[in-house]
Design a protein around this motif. Structure first.
Motif, short mmCIF file in Angstrom:
data_model
loop_
_atom_site.label_atom_id
_atom_site.label_comp_id
_atom_site.label_asym_id
_atom_site.label_seq_id
_atom_site.Cartn_x
_atom_site.Cartn_y
_atom_site.Cartn_z
N ALA A 31 0.82 -1.21 0.00
CA ALA A 31 0.00 0.00 0.00
C ALA A 31 0.85 1.26 0.00
N GLY A 33 3.42 1.61 -1.73
CA GLY A 33 3.95 1.78 -3.06
C GLY A 33 5.20 0.99 -3.38
N THR A 64 -1.44 -6.49 -6.45
CA THR A 64 -1.72 -5.20 -7.08
C THR A 64 -3.02 -4.61 -6.55
N THR A 68 -3.72 -1.02 -3.97
CA THR A 68 -4.61 0.11 -4.25
C THR A 68 -5.89 0.08 -3.43
N ARG A 87 1.14 6.73 1.43
CA ARG A 87 1.01 6.83 -0.03
C ARG A 87 0.50 8.23 -0.36
#
Length: 88
Positions: A31, A33, A64, A68, A87
């Protein structure tokens, strides 16, 4: 005996609890990145496919999608001092 007491107190076996803790750490790094391969290596997974299998097993989505997921936003205060930036 220790495992039985752990399970009675926590509700999970020690191995399952350790897997959940490792998954939580990896999910928050995703999360934040970080790349999945780096997260896998730094979180104690054998390789990226091992991370992928664990994420799917626990979250039902791919790494993935976890990266997000709005329910996994990294909070600056909660993660202060961990080296994991929020993030942007």
């Amino acid at each position: 005996r220790l495992w039985a007491r752990f399970r009675s107190q926590i509700g999970l076996t020690p191995k399952r609890a350790a897997r959940l803790i490792r998954f939580d750490h990896a999910a928050h790094r995703l999360a934040a990145g970080h790349r999945a391969a780096v997260v896998a290596a730094e979180s104690g997974y054998a390789d990226q496919s091992h991370l992928h299998r664990e994420v799917v097993a626990f979250a039902g989505v791919t790494p993935t999608a976890v990266a997000t997921a709005p329910w996994l936003a990294v909070d600056d205060e909660a993660w202060a001092g961990t080296g994991i930036p929020a993030r942007g």
